[in-house]
Design a protein around this motif. Structure first.
Motif, PDB file in Angstrom:
ATOM      1  N   GLY A  53       0.545  -1.246  -0.062  1.00 36.53           N
ATOM      2  CA  GLY A  53       0.277  -0.079  -0.127  1.00 36.53           C
ATOM      3  C   GLY A  53       0.707   1.295  -0.037  1.00 36.53           C
ATOM      4  O   GLY A  53       0.404   2.335   0.625  1.00 36.53           O
ATOM      5  N   ARG A  54       1.973   1.246  -0.566  1.00 33.27           N
ATOM      6  CA  ARG A  54       3.070   2.286  -0.627  1.00 33.27           C
ATOM      7  C   ARG A  54       3.346   2.725  -2.108  1.00 33.27           C
ATOM      8  O   ARG A  54       4.536   2.425  -2.575  1.00 33.27           O
ATOM      9  CB  ARG A  54       4.196   2.029   0.100  1.00 33.27           C
ATOM     10  CG  ARG A  54       3.857   1.878   1.515  1.00 33.27           C
ATOM     11  CD  ARG A  54       5.089   1.887   2.245  1.00 33.27           C
ATOM     12  NE  ARG A  54       6.123   0.915   2.193  1.00 33.27           N
ATOM     13  CZ  ARG A  54       6.075  -0.694   2.669  1.00 33.27           C
ATOM     14  NH1 ARG A  54       5.218  -0.692   3.698  1.00 33.27           N
ATOM     15  NH2 ARG A  54       6.867  -1.604   2.240  1.00 33.27           N
ATOM     16  N   PRO A  55       2.257   3.106  -2.904  1.00 32.26           N
ATOM     17  CA  PRO A  55       2.430   3.454  -4.244  1.00 32.26           C
ATOM     18  C   PRO A  55       3.395   4.577  -4.606  1.00 32.26           C
ATOM     19  O   PRO A  55       4.365   4.427  -5.687  1.00 32.26           O
ATOM     20  CB  PRO A  55       1.086   4.038  -4.887  1.00 32.26           C
ATOM     21  CG  PRO A  55       0.317   4.615  -3.609  1.00 32.26           C
ATOM     22  CD  PRO A  55       0.893   3.645  -2.591  1.00 32.26           C
ATOM     23  N   GLN A  56       3.732   5.600  -3.784  1.00 33.68           N
ATOM     24  CA  GLN A  56       4.712   6.396  -3.878  1.00 33.68           C
ATOM     25  C   GLN A  56       6.064   6.102  -4.019  1.00 33.68           C
ATOM     26  O   GLN A  56       6.943   6.483  -4.583  1.00 33.68           O
ATOM     27  CB  GLN A  56       4.469   7.728  -2.850  1.00 33.68           C
ATOM     28  CG  GLN A  56       2.893   8.320  -3.012  1.00 33.68           C
ATOM     29  CD  GLN A  56       2.617   8.783  -4.464  1.00 33.68           C
ATOM     30  OE1 GLN A  56       3.470   9.400  -5.076  1.00 33.68           O
ATOM     31  NE2 GLN A  56       1.391   8.683  -5.058  1.00 33.68           N
ATOM     32  N   GLN A  57       6.262   5.155  -2.800  1.00 34.16           N
ATOM     33  CA  GLN A  57       7.495   4.490  -2.978  1.00 34.16           C
ATOM     34  C   GLN A  57       7.667   3.461  -4.019  1.00 34.16           C
ATOM     35  O   GLN A  57       9.080   3.288  -4.479  1.00 34.16           O
ATOM     36  CB  GLN A  57       7.714   3.666  -1.516  1.00 34.16           C
ATOM     37  CG  GLN A  57       7.924   4.793  -0.293  1.00 34.16           C
ATOM     38  CD  GLN A  57       6.760   4.934   0.248  1.00 34.16           C
ATOM     39  OE1 GLN A  57       5.493   4.771  -0.364  1.00 34.16           O
ATOM     40  NE2 GLN A  57       6.771   5.412   1.628  1.00 34.16           N
ATOM     41  N   ALA A  58       6.869   2.792  -4.473  1.00 31.90           N
ATOM     42  CA  ALA A  58       6.878   1.919  -5.674  1.00 31.90           C
ATOM     43  C   ALA A  58       7.380   2.608  -7.030  1.00 31.90           C
ATOM     44  O   ALA A  58       8.004   2.035  -7.528  1.00 31.90           O
ATOM     45  CB  ALA A  58       5.524   1.109  -5.920  1.00 31.90           C
ATOM     46  N   ARG A  59       6.548   3.414  -7.412  1.00 32.24           N
ATOM     47  CA  ARG A  59       6.792   3.977  -8.907  1.00 32.24           C
ATOM     48  C   ARG A  59       8.217   4.386  -9.138  1.00 32.24           C
ATOM     49  O   ARG A  59       8.504   4.012  -9.991  1.00 32.24           O
ATOM     50  CB  ARG A  59       5.738   5.434  -8.874  1.00 32.24           C
ATOM     51  CG  ARG A  59       4.327   5.104  -9.328  1.00 32.24           C
ATOM     52  CD  ARG A  59       3.861   6.479  -9.496  1.00 32.24           C
ATOM     53  NE  ARG A  59       2.510   6.151 -10.371  1.00 32.24           N
ATOM     54  CZ  ARG A  59       1.308   6.341  -9.515  1.00 32.24           C
ATOM     55  NH1 ARG A  59       1.585   6.735  -8.458  1.00 32.24           N
ATOM     56  NH2 ARG A  59       0.203   6.225 -10.184  1.00 32.24           N
ATOM     57  N   PRO A  60       9.019   5.011  -8.191  1.00 33.27           N
ATOM     58  CA  PRO A  60      10.172   5.216  -8.688  1.00 33.27           C
ATOM     59  C   PRO A  60      11.054   4.260  -8.757  1.00 33.27           C
ATOM     60  O   PRO A  60      11.996   4.174  -9.659  1.00 33.27           O
ATOM     61  CB  PRO A  60      10.799   6.237  -7.299  1.00 33.27           C
ATOM     62  CG  PRO A  60       9.795   6.590  -6.624  1.00 33.27           C
ATOM     63  CD  PRO A  60       8.663   5.958  -6.895  1.00 33.27           C
ATOM     64  N   LEU A  61      10.954   3.282  -7.966  1.00 34.31           N
ATOM     65  CA  LEU A  61      11.739   1.964  -8.236  1.00 34.31           C
ATOM     66  C   LEU A  61      11.273   1.068  -9.258  1.00 34.31           C
ATOM     67  O   LEU A  61      12.345   0.789 -10.452  1.00 34.31           O
ATOM     68  CB  LEU A  61      11.506   1.019  -7.098  1.00 34.31           C
ATOM     69  CG  LEU A  61      11.945   1.556  -5.913  1.00 34.31           C
ATOM     70  CD1 LEU A  61      11.297   0.500  -4.763  1.00 34.31           C
ATOM     71  CD2 LEU A  61      13.457   1.217  -5.687  1.00 34.31           C
ATOM     72  N   LEU A  62       9.968   1.287  -9.842  1.00 35.73           N
ATOM     73  CA  LEU A  62       9.403   0.819 -11.195  1.00 35.73           C
ATOM     74  C   LEU A  62      10.067   1.405 -12.392  1.00 35.73           C
ATOM     75  O   LEU A  62      10.470   0.843 -13.399  1.00 35.73           O
ATOM     76  CB  LEU A  62       7.988   0.510 -11.151  1.00 35.73           C
ATOM     77  CG  LEU A  62       7.289  -0.275 -10.168  1.00 35.73           C
ATOM     78  CD1 LEU A  62       5.963   0.041 -10.031  1.00 35.73           C
ATOM     79  CD2 LEU A  62       7.655  -1.653 -10.635  1.00 35.73           C
ATOM     80  N   ASN A  63      10.098   2.903 -12.348  1.00 37.97           N
ATOM     81  CA  ASN A  63      10.798   3.506 -13.182  1.00 37.97           C
ATOM     82  C   ASN A  63      12.020   3.352 -13.388  1.00 37.97           C
ATOM     83  O   ASN A  63      12.877   3.208 -14.552  1.00 37.97           O
ATOM     84  CB  ASN A  63      10.492   4.906 -13.124  1.00 37.97           C
ATOM     85  CG  ASN A  63       8.940   5.295 -13.487  1.00 37.97           C
ATOM     86  OD1 ASN A  63       8.173   4.733 -14.357  1.00 37.97           O
ATOM     87  ND2 ASN A  63       8.323   6.232 -12.554  1.00 37.97           N
ATOM     88  N   GLN A  64      12.874   3.107 -12.331  1.00 38.33           N
ATOM     89  CA  GLN A  64      14.448   2.959 -12.325  1.00 38.33           C
ATOM     90  C   GLN A  64      14.513   1.554 -13.144  1.00 38.33           C
ATOM     91  O   GLN A  64      15.450   1.183 -13.979  1.00 38.33           O
ATOM     92  CB  GLN A  64      14.814   2.873 -10.867  1.00 38.33           C
ATOM     93  CG  GLN A  64      15.112   4.029 -10.264  1.00 38.33           C
ATOM     94  CD  GLN A  64      15.792   3.976  -8.994  1.00 38.33           C
ATOM     95  OE1 GLN A  64      16.746   3.041  -8.624  1.00 38.33           O
ATOM     96  NE2 GLN A  64      15.122   4.555  -7.795  1.00 38.33           N
ATOM     97  N   ALA A  65      13.701   0.592 -12.748  1.00 42.79           N
ATOM     98  CA  ALA A  65      13.667  -0.570 -13.540  1.00 42.79           C
ATOM     99  C   ALA A  65      13.664  -0.615 -15.038  1.00 42.79           C
ATOM    100  O   ALA A  65      14.458  -1.206 -15.678  1.00 42.79           O
ATOM    101  CB  ALA A  65      12.708  -1.665 -13.020  1.00 42.79           C
TER     102      ALA A  65
END
Length: 689
Positions: free
Chosen positions: A536-548
């Protein structure tokens, strides 16, 4: 003077005639000796336990006109006790009961000897000597006379057939260790008799030791029953020992059964019959018997045995049948199109291992285990290459040869093979690690990826990787270590162990950066982003996914970009279903181009759900139904459940309550085997309709 008396040492044991003169003949009509009705059946055991179903099978066969039954099973399983109890209960008051132990202490008893004994018991003093004449006389005597016959420990059908009574009102029961299927040609009902259930075994022990003594230490009671192989004879002997020594603990008796150097009566009751069966086998069957005891597998089949024992497939199949006929293996149900499978009982496996230790060198025993590990890896690799070729990127040391015969020729066949050997995986992995086959161990974990991915056996998934990861490290294979960390973390995350998953992903990320592997670095970033999303932490998830995605764009890995795009779509779904549709559609197109149809179908499930949420219910339902059909064919559990849940929501939104309830119920059934909490949640949705 003549006196009318007998003098001297005459013995009045017969008829005496005393007369002065005899003119003509003297006739004496002796009274014939009346023999008692033969009641030769053994005494009914006072410890007869839990054989209601087999006795019912015998009674049903008798009511159907069957006059011959063959009870087969290992020594000590209670064949004679069942036969005696059933015959005695079923016998008529005026029916003769005849018994013969055909095994005999000096070897198999000849049929002519048995017939002479029986005919004398029926009142015929003078009997012929040849088997042919004896058989004819026996059939004449029993043509109109009912007899109950028990033939114990038969050797073969030829020994039994001359002893069968002729009358249709007679009943014959044969007991034998091996499956005497030959007598089915004579109309016999075949009744293989297995061990008692664990509960019945404990109840039998309690007759001797007492209920209180058993319930005071239930774990020891269960262990003792298991070490008696749930066989009545060893259980009775162990129980008698307990009864004679009230202070003796159940654990002490159980421990005495695992020491081969102790001549414990209960242990000997198990091993003596097995040794007799083993000694009767020919050399190849004996070798197979010894080898099976070394295999860390629940079930065996001809494919496995042929590879492990270096036999032709047909010979392996035949020898397994031989061992099954000898009641040394238990036949099991096999899936359609799959080879016959057999289970080895714990007591039999112990005897197999003892024979292997006695006859085979340590190197030969190690070779058997090594060949099993290598065979399983080779076939699992074939399944992986067929089902998830995009994932199988690491070099295999034991890839199947190009000309190797295929064990399966389609995707369902590959999944069926993985399913058939799922329960063998941990035992084989442990054996590989113990043998120092670390490269084989981690590769075997990796090869089972299609099963983990589609069936989600979370406990097995995690345990296998907990063995595969240290094996890869011991092998010094950096790429394998990263692979074990990443695929193991997916299992931890799927099982809801997000903290542990983050730890594994972080280790993989650090290792990938040290090793300079951009692709694995992106995979670790994707995993960490997914963990944050699931928490439930989408704000932390997005940067990691974009880095990938950025990492994979630099190394040209479109499949990874598509997988990260799916997670971004799931995050966007709650905010903007229309935008999520575009993300899922883009990911699906890339996955199809990367020849990854399974993940493309996952994207289609989410795309259909997003369409429904965006207001295109008809289009969304069509996409969900199409994806569901593909996932069913692929053997997926989790994503079938998700597709059905989304279909239920779509039907509910359109007022189609019955269809929605049916989808929810099917989804709950699928969730139930892997995610019980989700199953309850979806059942609640159905209940609210």
């Amino acid at each position: 003077m003549v006196r009318n008396e007998i003098a001297g040492a005459a013995q009045l044991n017969g008829v005496v005639v005393q007369a002065g003169q005899v003119h003509g003949g003297i006739h004496h009509h002796a009274v014939a000796q009346v023999l008692p009705l033969p009641r030769q059946l053994p005494r009914v055991s006072p410890n007869f336990t839990d054989r209601v179903d087999p006795a019912g099978t015998l009674s049903a066969a008798r009511r159907g006109g069957t006059t011959l039954a063959v009870i087969s099973g290992p020594a000590g399983v209670g064949k004679t006790a069942l036969a005696t109890c059933w015959l005695a209960a079923d016998a008529a008051e005026d029916e003769a009961q005849l018994h013969a132990d055909l095994g005999g202490s000096a070897g198999p008893l000849a049929p002519e000897v048995v017939l002479q004994q029986w005919l004398r018991a029926l009142g015929l003093e003078r009997t012929p000597s040849s088997l042919r004449e004896l058989t004819g006389l026996w059939r004449s005597v029993t043509a109109r006379r009912a007899v109950a016959v028990l033939l114990d420990d038969a050797a073969d059908a030829d020994q039994v057939r001359p002893l069968l009574p002729a009358g249709v009102t007679s009943t014959t029961v044969v007991t034998i260790r091996r499956l005497l299927w030959d007598l089915a040609a004579d109309g016999a009902v075949l009744l293989p008799l297995g061990p008692l259930t664990p509960q019945a075994a404990i109840e039998l022990l309690a007759r001797f030791a007492g209920e209180g003594r058993m319930s005071a230490d239930p774990e020891a009671a269960a262990l003792l029953a298991e070490r008696c192989a749930y066989l009545p004879l060893p259980l009775v002997l162990a129980g008698a020992r307990l009864k004679s020594r009230p202070a003796l603990s159940l654990s002490a008796v159980a421990d005495s059964l695992i020491h081969p150097d102790r001549e414990d009566p209960a242990r000997m009751a198990i091993t003596t019959g097995l040794t007799q069966s083993y000694d009767s086998l020919e050399a190849n069957a004996q070798y197979l018997y010894r080898s099976l005891g070394l295999l860390p597998a629940d079930l065996v089949d001809p494919d496995m045995v042929a590879a492990v024992c270096r036999l032709e497939w047909g010979e392996a199949d035949w020898l397994l049948e031989v061992l099954a006929d000898e009641q040394l293996l238990e036949p099991c149900e096999s899936a359609a199109g799959q080879p016959a499978r057999y289970r080895v009982g714990s007591a039999v496996q112990e005897h197999m291992r003892a024979r292997a230790a006695q006859h085979d060198s340590a190197d030969d025993r190690d070779s058997v285990v090594r060949r099993l590990c290598e065979w399983m890896l080779s076939i699992a690799t074939q399944a992986q290459q067929r089902l998830t070729p995009a994932q199988g990127t690491l070099r295999r040391t034991l890839s199947p040869p190009a000309d190797a015969p295929a064990v399966f020729d389609d995707d369902p066949g590959a999944m069926a093979w993985l399913e058939a050997h799922e329960h063998d995986l941990m035992g084989v992995l442990q054996a590989a690690v113990a043998a120092g086959l670390d490269e084989v161990a981690w590769q075997l974990v990796d090869a089972f990826w299609p099963w983990f991915l589609r069936q989600h056996p979370y406990a097995l998934w995690v345990k296998a990787h907990e063995l595969g990861l240290p094996a890869a490290r011991r092998a010094g294979n950096a790429a394998a270590v990263r692979q074990m960390l990443l695929s193991g973390a997916i299992g931890l995350s799927s099982a809801g162990r997000l903290t542990d998953a983050v730890g594994w992903y972080t280790q993989a990320l650090d290792a990938a950066r040290v090793d300079g592997d951009v692709r694995d670095e992106g995979q670790a970033l994707l995993g960490l982003g997914s963990c944050h999303h699931n928490s439930g932490r989408p704000q932390q998830a997005r940067p990691l996914l974009n880095q990938a995605i950025t990492q994979w764009e630099t190394c040209g890995y479109p499949r990874g970009i598509a997988l990260a795009t799916i997670v971004l779509g799931e995050i966007t779904l709650a905010e903007d279903p229309g935008q999520a549709v575009d993300l899922f559609a883009r990911a699906r197109t890339m996955l199809l181009a990367a020849e990854d149809p399974y993940d493309a179908t996952r994207a289609l499930v989410l795309q259909g759900h997003a369409h429904v949420l965006a207001g295109n219910a008809d289009g969304g339902v069509r996409e969900l139904e199409s994806a569901l059909a593909a996932l069913t064919a692929a053997g997926s559990t989790l994503w079938r459940a998700r597709a059905l849940e989304y279909l239920g929501q779509a039907h509910s939104g359109r007022g189609e309550i019955a269809a929605a309830r049916e989808c929810y119920q099917q989804a709950a059934d699928l969730y139930g085997s892997i995610r019980p909490a989700d199953a309850e949640r979806v059942r609640a949705l159905a209940g609210d309709l």
